[in-house]
Design a protein around this motif. Structure first.
Motif, PDB file in Angstrom:
ATOM      1  N   HIS A 108      41.703  23.110  44.820  1.00 36.58           N
ATOM      2  CA  HIS A 108      40.876  21.925  44.576  1.00 36.58           C
ATOM      3  C   HIS A 108      39.375  22.220  44.539  1.00 36.58           C
ATOM      4  N   TRP A 138      37.047  15.307  44.697  1.00 35.29           N
ATOM      5  CA  TRP A 138      38.135  14.396  45.058  1.00 35.29           C
ATOM      6  C   TRP A 138      37.614  13.046  45.538  1.00 35.29           C
ATOM      7  N   ASN A 174      42.537   9.018  40.835  1.00 36.09           N
ATOM      8  CA  ASN A 174      43.212  10.251  40.445  1.00 36.09           C
ATOM      9  C   ASN A 174      43.879  10.009  39.091  1.00 36.09           C
ATOM     10  N   GLN A 215      36.588  12.522  38.393  1.00 40.98           N
ATOM     11  CA  GLN A 215      36.648  13.702  39.250  1.00 40.98           C
ATOM     12  C   GLN A 215      35.885  14.882  38.661  1.00 40.98           C
TER      13      GLN A 215
END
Length: 361
Positions: free
Chosen positions: A62, A88, A111, A143
């Motif tokens: 991530h 995130w 998301n 994001q």
């Protein structure tokens, strides 16, 4: 739709594997990003160990930077070719935090709605909604944070999680100011980020605390003015007070997240000082302390979520400081590794040999 190589954790505690996954074309509000680099964060190991949830298989990774390859319907803030750091915290703009003008607390971050899958159609759970140990990944467009495309991807991608969490714990959550004294307990990637953040904010004394001499040396490189090896002193609290005229530090940041380190942070701060918890405790940890101590010492006790950052505000600013030579993000990159080196990087993380291993595609 694309078939790409990626790192997947299939079951709790089992070694990760490099396998083929399917990345769908972006739908409304989504983007496909060609990943250039992705840091190996302790959170990825938590996912593999079942410490986050049990929604296996996980697509790990991530802390990433890359280039937007394609966007879905309605996406206007990014376009193919943009260099981005993934985050995130894609703020929704509509939850109670956003409506109160505090988007860095957004309670309903976006998301991608579509799922990436294994080759057999099994749906994957992307780590922190990103899943970037992959040649390409599907994310929500929010994001993706555009930054200076000339910046080194391996370095600025680390703003996607740990380094930002540490810097933000000092600057955003702790509100470190010019001339303040700051103590940071735990000087891994997040703690070293907190040291760097305190330095950026103009702290006069920055006290690094750890049990590993290597991490204390790293912290000094990021701006620590004093270091305390917790194995070599009788009392960490008294050691911090000795550096701060017996008052305690204005801000103490716990980057470990254990009851004993939080208590050290609580008692090592000055009256009306601030404690910031940025290390992540496990669900079984508990704390028992005299309530009168909370009242009599005053001040603020804070938890820092992702360094209370707002990616659209903080990422470009920190990348600019990096490009100017005022924030050494390169120093966080201990090694660059191939995609099949993630499992080995987890082992190095346990032994404290690295600040960050970074997968480079």
């Amino acid at each position: 739709m694309a078939e790409v190589r990626a790192v997947v954790a299939r079951a709790k505690g089992e070694p990760v594997e490099v396998t083929t996954i399917i990345v769908p074309d972006p739908g409304p509000g989504e983007a496909v990003v060609k990943v250039q680099t992705c840091g190996v964060c302790h959170t990825d190991l938590h996912y593999r160990e079942g410490g986050i949830n049990d929604e296996f298989p996980f697509l790990l990774g991530h802390e990433a930077a890359g280039v937007v390859e394609s966007v879905g319907e309605g996406v206007t803030d990014i376009e193919p070719g943009d260099f981005v750091v993934l985050n995130w915290r894609a703020v929704c703009g509509a939850c109670r935090a956003c409506k109160r003008g505090r988007p860095w607390y957004c309670f309903n971050t976006h998301n991608a709605k579509q799922k990436m899958t294994l080759a057999d159609g099994t749906e994957l759970s992307p780590a922190l909604g990103i899943g970037a140990f992959a040649e390409k990944t599907l994310v929500h467009s929010g994001q993706c944070t555009k930054v200076d495309p000339s910046a080194r991807a391996a370095a600025v991608g680390l703003l996607g999680c740990g380094v930002m969490a540490g810097i933000g714990a000092a600057i955003n959550t702790g509100n470190v100011g010019r001339g303040d004294s700051v103590a940071v307990i735990g000087c891994g990637g997040v703690g070293s980020g907190a040291v760097a953040g305190a330095r950026l904010a103009g702290a006069a004394k920055i006290i690094a605390v750890d049990v590993d001499p290597r991490k204390l040396q790293w912290a000094q490189g990021f701006g620590a003015t004093h270091s305390i090896n917790a194995r070599e002193v009788d009392d960490v609290v008294e050691a911090i007070k000795a550096v701060t005229d017996d008052f305690g530090a204005d801000v103490v940041i716990d980057a470990v997240g254990r009851p004993e380190t939080w208590k050290q942070a609580f008692y090592a701060r000055d009256l009306a000082g601030t404690v910031v918890l940025v290390g992540v405790p496990t669900p079984d940890m508990t704390l028992e302390m005299p309530l009168i101590d909370f009242f009599s010492r005053g001040g603020s006790l804070k938890s820092s979520w992702y360094g209370d950052c707002l990616p659209s505000r903080d990422f470009p600013m920190l990348v600019d400081l990096y490009q100017q030579g005022r924030l050494d993000l390169d120093a966080f990159v201990t090694e660059e590794i191939p995609l099949d080196g993630v499992e080995d990087a987890f082992h190095k993380m346990h032994t404290g040999d690295v600040l960050r291993s970074v997968v480079v595609f």
